[in-house]
Design a protein around this motif. Structure first.
Motif, PDB file in Angstrom:
ATOM      1  N   SER A  60      56.497  39.608  42.568  1.00 28.30           N
ATOM      2  CA  SER A  60      56.732  38.999  41.258  1.00 28.30           C
ATOM      3  C   SER A  60      57.383  37.634  41.385  1.00 28.30           C
ATOM      4  CB  SER A  60      57.622  39.895  40.395  1.00 28.30           C
ATOM      5  OG  SER A  60      56.942  41.061  40.044  1.00 28.30           O
ATOM      6  N   SER A  61      58.330  37.496  42.310  1.00 25.19           N
ATOM      7  CA  SER A  61      58.992  36.202  42.472  1.00 25.19           C
ATOM      8  C   SER A  61      58.077  35.179  43.132  1.00 25.19           C
ATOM      9  CB  SER A  61      60.278  36.354  43.283  1.00 25.19           C
ATOM     10  OG  SER A  61      59.988  36.754  44.593  1.00 25.19           O
ATOM     11  N   GLU A  62      57.115  35.624  43.936  1.00 23.37           N
ATOM     12  CA  GLU A  62      56.194  34.690  44.601  1.00 23.37           C
ATOM     13  C   GLU A  62      54.958  34.374  43.769  1.00 23.37           C
ATOM     14  OE1 GLU A  62      55.136  36.444  48.330  1.00 23.37           O
ATOM     15  OE2 GLU A  62      57.170  36.284  49.152  1.00 23.37           O
ATOM     16  N   LYS A  63      54.377  35.385  43.096  1.00 23.17           N
ATOM     17  CA  LYS A  63      53.077  35.204  42.450  1.00 23.17           C
ATOM     18  C   LYS A  63      53.063  35.506  40.962  1.00 23.17           C
ATOM     19  CE  LYS A  63      50.878  36.459  46.761  1.00 23.17           C
ATOM     20  NZ  LYS A  63      49.918  35.598  47.302  1.00 23.17           N
ATOM     21  N   GLY A  64      54.156  36.017  40.414  1.00 24.92           N
ATOM     22  CA  GLY A  64      54.209  36.292  38.985  1.00 24.92           C
ATOM     23  C   GLY A  64      54.277  37.780  38.691  1.00 24.92           C
ATOM     24  N   GLY A  65      54.553  38.076  37.405  1.00 29.73           N
ATOM     25  CA  GLY A  65      54.793  39.446  36.979  1.00 29.73           C
ATOM     26  C   GLY A  65      53.580  40.351  37.056  1.00 29.73           C
ATOM     27  N   LEU A  66      52.399  39.862  36.638  1.00 27.98           N
ATOM     28  CA  LEU A  66      51.204  40.700  36.693  1.00 27.98           C
ATOM     29  C   LEU A  66      50.803  41.017  38.132  1.00 27.98           C
ATOM     30  CD1 LEU A  66      49.044  39.205  33.813  1.00 27.98           C
ATOM     31  CD2 LEU A  66      50.312  41.352  33.853  1.00 27.98           C
ATOM     32  N   ALA A  67      50.924  40.047  38.995  1.00 33.83           N
ATOM     33  CA  ALA A  67      50.641  40.302  40.407  1.00 33.83           C
ATOM     34  C   ALA A  67      51.646  41.302  40.969  1.00 33.83           C
ATOM     35  CB  ALA A  67      50.688  39.000  41.200  1.00 33.83           C
ATOM     36  N   GLY A  68      52.883  41.237  40.519  1.00 35.44           N
ATOM     37  CA  GLY A  68      53.889  42.189  40.972  1.00 35.44           C
ATOM     38  C   GLY A  68      53.550  43.611  40.559  1.00 35.44           C
ATOM     39  N   LEU A  69      53.026  43.766  39.328  1.00 36.83           N
ATOM     40  CA  LEU A  69      52.675  45.104  38.860  1.00 36.83           C
ATOM     41  C   LEU A  69      51.451  45.673  39.567  1.00 36.83           C
ATOM     42  CD1 LEU A  69      53.242  44.777  35.021  1.00 36.83           C
ATOM     43  CD2 LEU A  69      54.591  46.079  36.666  1.00 36.83           C
ATOM     44  N   THR A  70      50.486  44.840  39.891  1.00 36.02           N
ATOM     45  CA  THR A  70      49.257  45.340  40.520  1.00 36.02           C
ATOM     46  C   THR A  70      49.338  45.253  42.043  1.00 36.02           C
ATOM     47  OG1 THR A  70      48.248  43.154  40.232  1.00 36.02           O
ATOM     48  CG2 THR A  70      47.840  44.787  38.522  1.00 36.02           C
ATOM     49  N   TYR A  71      49.311  44.029  42.545  1.00 36.57           N
ATOM     50  CA  TYR A  71      49.329  43.818  43.993  1.00 36.57           C
ATOM     51  C   TYR A  71      50.636  44.310  44.600  1.00 36.57           C
ATOM     52  CZ  TYR A  71      49.644  41.237  48.395  1.00 36.57           C
ATOM     53  OH  TYR A  71      49.824  40.884  49.701  1.00 36.57           O
ATOM     54  N   GLY A  72      51.751  44.103  43.904  1.00 38.20           N
ATOM     55  CA  GLY A  72      53.047  44.548  44.404  1.00 38.20           C
ATOM     56  C   GLY A  72      53.120  46.065  44.544  1.00 38.20           C
ATOM     57  N   THR A  73      52.522  46.774  43.572  1.00 38.56           N
ATOM     58  CA  THR A  73      52.497  48.236  43.648  1.00 38.56           C
ATOM     59  C   THR A  73      51.677  48.706  44.840  1.00 38.56           C
ATOM     60  OG1 THR A  73      52.729  48.409  41.257  1.00 38.56           O
ATOM     61  CG2 THR A  73      51.904  50.342  42.410  1.00 38.56           C
ATOM     62  N   LEU A  74      50.485  48.125  45.012  1.00 35.38           N
ATOM     63  CA  LEU A  74      49.632  48.510  46.135  1.00 35.38           C
ATOM     64  C   LEU A  74      50.281  48.165  47.476  1.00 35.38           C
ATOM     65  CD1 LEU A  74      46.170  47.443  44.720  1.00 35.38           C
ATOM     66  CD2 LEU A  74      47.081  49.750  44.927  1.00 35.38           C
ATOM     67  N   LYS A  75      50.894  46.992  47.543  1.00 36.47           N
ATOM     68  CA  LYS A  75      51.589  46.589  48.769  1.00 36.47           C
ATOM     69  C   LYS A  75      52.759  47.536  49.044  1.00 36.47           C
ATOM     70  CE  LYS A  75      53.549  42.448  50.919  1.00 36.47           C
ATOM     71  NZ  LYS A  75      53.874  41.025  50.719  1.00 36.47           N
ATOM     72  N   GLY A  76      53.476  47.925  48.001  1.00 36.69           N
ATOM     73  CA  GLY A  76      54.591  48.854  48.155  1.00 36.69           C
ATOM     74  C   GLY A  76      54.151  50.224  48.632  1.00 36.69           C
ATOM     75  N   VAL A  77      53.019  50.713  48.125  1.00 38.59           N
ATOM     76  CA  VAL A  77      52.508  52.016  48.566  1.00 38.59           C
ATOM     77  C   VAL A  77      52.105  51.951  50.038  1.00 38.59           C
ATOM     78  CG1 VAL A  77      50.608  53.653  48.272  1.00 38.59           C
ATOM     79  CG2 VAL A  77      51.811  52.792  46.278  1.00 38.59           C
ATOM     80  N   CYS A  78      51.436  50.866  50.427  1.00 43.84           N
ATOM     81  CA  CYS A  78      51.037  50.713  51.839  1.00 43.84           C
ATOM     82  C   CYS A  78      52.259  50.647  52.751  1.00 43.84           C
ATOM     83  CB  CYS A  78      50.175  49.461  52.012  1.00 43.84           C
ATOM     84  SG  CYS A  78      48.553  49.611  51.262  1.00 43.84           S
ATOM     85  N   TYR A  79      53.264  49.885  52.350  1.00 37.56           N
ATOM     86  CA  TYR A  79      54.474  49.795  53.156  1.00 37.56           C
ATOM     87  C   TYR A  79      55.231  51.123  53.176  1.00 37.56           C
ATOM     88  CZ  TYR A  79      54.618  44.882  54.510  1.00 37.56           C
ATOM     89  OH  TYR A  79      54.368  43.683  55.119  1.00 37.56           O
ATOM     90  N   THR A  80      55.165  51.878  52.089  1.00 41.94           N
ATOM     91  CA  THR A  80      55.812  53.194  52.058  1.00 41.94           C
ATOM     92  C   THR A  80      55.180  54.124  53.085  1.00 41.94           C
ATOM     93  OG1 THR A  80      56.392  52.963  49.728  1.00 41.94           O
ATOM     94  CG2 THR A  80      56.308  55.200  50.605  1.00 41.94           C
ATOM     95  N   VAL A  81      53.848  54.148  53.128  1.00 39.10           N
ATOM     96  CA  VAL A  81      53.151  55.000  54.092  1.00 39.10           C
ATOM     97  C   VAL A  81      53.473  54.547  55.519  1.00 39.10           C
ATOM     98  CG1 VAL A  81      50.865  55.662  54.944  1.00 39.10           C
ATOM     99  CG2 VAL A  81      51.315  55.628  52.487  1.00 39.10           C
ATOM    100  N   ALA A  82      53.458  53.236  55.747  1.00 38.40           N
ATOM    101  CA  ALA A  82      53.784  52.715  57.082  1.00 38.40           C
ATOM    102  C   ALA A  82      55.224  53.044  57.458  1.00 38.40           C
ATOM    103  CB  ALA A  82      53.563  51.207  57.123  1.00 38.40           C
ATOM    104  N   ARG A  83      56.140  52.922  56.518  1.00 34.95           N
ATOM    105  CA  ARG A  83      57.553  53.198  56.773  1.00 34.95           C
ATOM    106  C   ARG A  83      57.755  54.674  57.133  1.00 34.95           C
ATOM    107  NH1 ARG A  83      61.502  49.596  57.698  1.00 34.95           N
ATOM    108  NH2 ARG A  83      60.704  48.158  56.164  1.00 34.95           N
ATOM    109  N   ILE A  84      57.032  55.568  56.459  1.00 32.77           N
ATOM    110  CA  ILE A  84      57.127  56.995  56.783  1.00 32.77           C
ATOM    111  C   ILE A  84      56.607  57.246  58.196  1.00 32.77           C
ATOM    112  CG2 ILE A  84      56.195  59.280  56.227  1.00 32.77           C
ATOM    113  CD1 ILE A  84      56.313  58.438  53.273  1.00 32.77           C
TER     114      ILE A  84
END
Length: 143
Positions: A60-84
Motif C-alpha cells: 500500500s505504501s509503495e503502490k497504493g491502497g487497491l494494490a495493497g488489498l489485491t497484490y498485497g494479500t496475494l504476496k502476504g499469502v505466498c510469504y506466509t506459506v514460505a515462512r511456514i
C-alpha cells in the motif's frame, strides 16, 4: 548387571554435562546458535500469518491502497506459506548447521543463520503500525 549399566550411563551423561557447562561459560555460541535457530523456527511457524498485514502495509505504501488489498494479500499469502516452510526446516534441522546459511549474513558457508531474510516475521525496522514494537521501545544509537 542392569544396575551397573544404568549407573555407567548416568555417570557418562553427568560427566558430559559437567564438561559442557565449563566450556559453555567460556563460549556459549555452540549451544545458543542452535537454540536461536529453534526459536526462530517456532516463531516463524506460529506468527507466519502476520506476513499478510505486513505485505498489505508494504504494498500500500509503495503502490497504493487497491494494490495493497489485491497484490498485497496475494504476496502476504505466498510469504506466509514460505515462512511456514522455512520455520519447519529450522525446527527440524536446529541442531545442525546448513549450507549457505552463515551466522554472519556477509559471510559464506555453513551456519545457523536464517534461510529467509528478514529472519523474523516482524523485523524491528518494518513494524506494521507499531503493532509489535512501540516507538518508545526502539532505541536509536547516538550519532
Amino acid at each position: 548387571m542392569k544396575f551397573s549399566k544404568t549407573f555407567l550411563v548416568t555417570l557418562f551423561v553427568s560427566v558430559i554435562m559437567v564438561g559442557g557447562s565449563f566450556s559453555a561459560k567460556a563460549d556459549d555460541a555452540w549451544i545458543m546458535r542452535p537454540v536461536e535457530k529453534l526459536g526462530r523456527g517456532v516463531t516463524n511457524v506460529a506468527f507466519s500469518f502476520l506476513e499478510i498485514p505486513m505485505k498489505w502495509s508494504e504494498v500500500s505504501s509503495e503502490k497504493g491502497g487497491l494494490a495493497g488489498l489485491t497484490y498485497g494479500t496475494l504476496k502476504g499469502v505466498c510469504y506466509t506459506v514460505a515462512r511456514i516452510g522455512v520455520g519447519v526446516v529450522d525446527i527440524i534441522t536446529f541442531p545442525f548447521p546448513l549450507p549457505d546459511c552463515p551466522d554472519d549474513l556477509e559471510d559464506v558457508g555453513w551456519g545457523y543463520g536464517p534461510i529467509m531474510t528478514p529472519a523474523w516475521v516482524v523485523p524491528v525496522g518494518s513494524d506494521w503500525n507499531n503493532f509489535v514494537y512501540s516507538d518508545e521501545a526502539i532505541v536509536n544509537p547516538a550519532p
